[in-house]
Design an enzyme around this catalytic site. Structure first.
Site, PDB file in Angstrom:
ATOM      1  N   SER A   1      48.703  39.761  53.129  1.00  0.00           N
ATOM      2  CA  SER A   1      49.168  38.787  52.142  1.00  0.00           C
ATOM      3  C   SER A   1      49.644  39.500  50.883  1.00  0.00           C
ATOM      4  CB  SER A   1      48.041  37.827  51.783  1.00  0.00           C
ATOM      5  OG  SER A   1      48.423  37.018  50.683  1.00  0.00           O
TER       6      SER A   1
ATOM      7  N   HIS B   1      52.455  37.723  55.047  1.00  0.00           N
ATOM      8  CA  HIS B   1      52.042  36.390  54.606  1.00  0.00           C
ATOM      9  C   HIS B   1      52.419  36.234  53.143  1.00  0.00           C
ATOM     10  CE1 HIS B   1      49.572  32.756  55.108  1.00  0.00           C
ATOM     11  NE2 HIS B   1      49.167  32.964  53.868  1.00  0.00           N
TER      12      HIS B   1
ATOM     13  N   ASP C   1      52.151  33.596  49.991  1.00  0.00           N
ATOM     14  CA  ASP C   1      51.522  32.389  49.447  1.00  0.00           C
ATOM     15  C   ASP C   1      52.359  31.820  48.311  1.00  0.00           C
ATOM     16  OD1 ASP C   1      49.043  32.086  50.942  1.00  0.00           O
ATOM     17  OD2 ASP C   1      48.428  33.971  50.025  1.00  0.00           O
TER      18      ASP C   1
ATOM     19  N   MET D   1      51.326  26.194  49.438  1.00  0.00           N
ATOM     20  CA  MET D   1      50.191  25.539  48.780  1.00  0.00           C
ATOM     21  C   MET D   1      50.746  24.721  47.619  1.00  0.00           C
ATOM     22  SD  MET D   1      47.145  28.381  48.899  1.00  0.00           S
ATOM     23  CE  MET D   1      48.129  29.859  48.713  1.00  0.00           C
TER      24      MET D   1
ATOM     25  N   GLY E   1      44.077  28.931  46.278  1.00  0.00           N
ATOM     26  CA  GLY E   1      44.554  29.014  44.899  1.00  0.00           C
ATOM     27  C   GLY E   1      44.427  30.376  44.261  1.00  0.00           C
ATOM     28  N   PHE E   2      43.512  31.207  44.765  1.00  0.00           N
ATOM     29  CA  PHE E   2      43.295  32.523  44.179  1.00  0.00           C
ATOM     30  C   PHE E   2      42.988  33.533  45.284  1.00  0.00           C
ATOM     31  CE2 PHE E   2      42.065  29.421  41.000  1.00  0.00           C
ATOM     32  CZ  PHE E   2      42.738  29.874  39.863  1.00  0.00           C
ATOM     33  N   GLY E   3      43.470  34.752  45.126  1.00  0.00           N
ATOM     34  CA  GLY E   3      43.144  35.813  46.054  1.00  0.00           C
ATOM     35  C   GLY E   3      41.796  36.434  45.709  1.00  0.00           C
ATOM     36  N   GLY E   4      41.233  37.148  46.676  1.00  0.00           N
ATOM     37  CA  GLY E   4      40.025  37.912  46.420  1.00  0.00           C
ATOM     38  C   GLY E   4      38.731  37.132  46.471  1.00  0.00           C
TER      39      GLY E   4
ATOM     40  N   GLY F   1      41.385  34.039  53.875  1.00  0.00           N
ATOM     41  CA  GLY F   1      40.361  33.937  52.834  1.00  0.00           C
ATOM     42  C   GLY F   1      39.141  34.774  53.145  1.00  0.00           C
ATOM     43  N   GLY F   2      38.970  35.870  52.423  1.00  0.00           N
ATOM     44  CA  GLY F   2      37.802  36.714  52.620  1.00  0.00           C
ATOM     45  C   GLY F   2      37.816  37.492  53.921  1.00  0.00           C
TER      46      GLY F   2
ATOM     47  N   GLY G   1      44.434  40.023  52.310  1.00  0.00           N
ATOM     48  CA  GLY G   1      45.132  40.432  51.107  1.00  0.00           C
ATOM     49  C   GLY G   1      44.427  41.555  50.385  1.00  0.00           C
TER      50      GLY G   1
END
Length: 229
Positions: free
Chosen positions: A17, A42, A44, A77, A151-154, A185-186, A206
């Site tokens: 990502s 990917h 986003d 999104m 909404g947020f990476g990491g 996600g994760g 990501g």
């Protein structure tokens, strides 16, 4: 325009990502994951309404299209995805994923994506009832299960994710159709095996790749969680 996304064939795909890439050196980061054997990129897209953050527009997708041979997996999104379908298709998306929870007619959006000549996906948040996918499961090419709140990476992988993935895999199998089950996600070397065991066959990662000291090694470690690659 014809999509170049691969057919579902039982092979695990890894999609780095770019939300977690260094935008100052994006071309270098993309080349790095290409050489490491990434399957897709990917991308986003966030509108500041459906999720609180803002990210990229069609111009970035167009730039990527001219610089990489990897299929572009574009995740919308956004609150009103229908207005973005044609611009991102023209920019070079190979697959567009819309959220089941968006304000638009999702079945109509999926049909419009196909009319535009590319593949269509639908994503669900961690707290969405997977049975709601029954309205689109006969039309989509991919289902994206979020393992964090978008909404947020990491963010950290939610412990409830494997059960949700299993439920979606059951729905896909019951449909008799070949549909990618993507997770985001994760995802890292520690969680990859868990989601694959639950039924995922496409992994978005990501931070685990682009923020690693050695992105190539990080991508390969995620691959090693899937013995069939």
């Amino acid at each position: 325009m014809t999509s170049k996304m691969p057919a579902v064939n039982g092979r695990i795909s890894v999609a780095p990502s770019i939300l977690s890439a260094d935008l100052f050196r994006l071309e270098k980061d993309v080349r790095c994951v290409e050489q490491a054997g990434a399957d897709w990129l990917h991308v986003d897209i966030m509108d500041g309404h459906f999720v609180p953050n803002l990210s990229f527009g069609p111009a970035l997708v167009s730039s990527l299209k001219g610089q990489t041979t990897l299929p572009l997996d574009v995740h919308l999104m956004v609150e009103k995805p229908t207005r973005f379908l044609e611009p991102f298709t023209k920019a070079g998306a190979d697959l567009l994923t819309v959220h089941l929870e968006s304000a638009d007619d999702v079945v109509g959006a999926v049909k419009e994506i196909h009319r535009l000549g590319i593949q269509a996906g639908v994503s669900i948040k961690p707290d969405t009832d997977p049975q709601r996918l029954s309205s689109v499961i006969n039309d989509v090419d991919l289902i994206l299960v979020m393992c964090v709140y978008p909404g947020f990476g990491g963010q950290s992988f939610l412990p409830s994710s494997p059960r949700l993935i299993e439920q979606v895999r059951t729905l896909i199998n019951a449909s008799g159709r070949k549909i990618w089950l993507e997770v985001d996600g994760g995802i890292n070397a520690q969680t990859a095996g868990t989601v694959i065991k639950a039924g995922a066959d496409a992994l978005v990662a990501g931070h685990a790749i682009f923020r690693a000291a050695d992105p190539v090694r990080a991508l390969n470690q995620i691959r090693q969680a899937a013995p069939d690659i």
